[in-house]
Design an enzyme around this catalytic site. Sequence first.
Site, short mmCIF file in Angstrom:
data_model
loop_
_atom_site.label_atom_id
_atom_site.label_comp_id
_atom_site.label_asym_id
_atom_site.label_seq_id
_atom_site.Cartn_x
_atom_site.Cartn_y
_atom_site.Cartn_z
N ASP A 95 23.61 15.38 -10.02
CA ASP A 95 23.22 15.06 -9.30
C ASP A 95 21.83 14.29 -10.25
OD1 ASP A 95 24.02 16.13 -7.12
OD2 ASP A 95 22.22 16.59 -7.16
N LYS A 157 18.26 12.28 -2.62
CA LYS A 157 18.38 13.24 -2.44
C LYS A 157 16.83 13.42 -2.68
CE LYS A 157 18.53 17.36 -5.84
NZ LYS A 157 19.97 18.73 -6.39
N LYS A 186 20.26 14.18 0.76
CA LYS A 186 20.60 16.16 0.62
C LYS A 186 19.40 15.75 0.20
CE LYS A 186 21.64 18.61 -3.43
NZ LYS A 186 22.77 18.79 -4.53
#
Length: 238
Positions: A95, A157, A186
């Site tokens: 991430d 995200k 996300k």
Amino acid sequence: MATISERELAATLDHAILKPELTRDQVDAELDIAAEWGVFSVCVRPSDIAHAASRLAGTGVAVGTVIGFPHGTTSTAAKVAEVRQALADGATEVDMVVNIGALRSGFDDVVTDDIRAVVEAASGHITKVILETAYLDDEQIARGSRLTEAGGAHFVKTSTGFAGGGATVEHVRLMRANVGPAVQVKASGGVRSYADALAMIAAGATRLGTSGSAVILGEARRVDAGEGATGAVDDSSY
């Protein structure tokens, strides 16, 4: 709003173990929670990857980590080096934090090139791009989502959870509307309850980042048993 079973919800959760002050014993306790509840993955600090992969071996819980965390201001070369080390240590997902200042400045090529370099270094492993929506307006969130797709990442995200703001239903919807079906969303930061999780999923999120997996899944278990969900967790750090 439709309910989701405990097992279905667990399959969406990345259990966050990212607070900088956590001791090894505290990390181990969180890893054991992830294994007990059968979440999809843990998201750990880079220095914890090898230990987490060893402790979780055979549990079915994947190990992810963060890149350029939490500010996104490291160089692209540094992010690439982090990815390579993370994979060598046993991470299967990364991430990355977008270059927030570049995104806010309108330097779209810089943002896209940064993302693409991380994606290429990840060599097919799932790559998620954290926009840090607390610092962005709607235009920047929409553009950042499109640049995430242009860079070849698998997920866009919302947040690190360390910027004083987290996921909102409105931002998840905005992100979902600005990427194609090949890119997932996300939601992370402030996902504190079963109701929060349902709301984010209904808005278009397919993965949720939270340090409150046990509370959220405990609520789901009670719903499965017909008892209803009542709890919440202080998840302000992710």
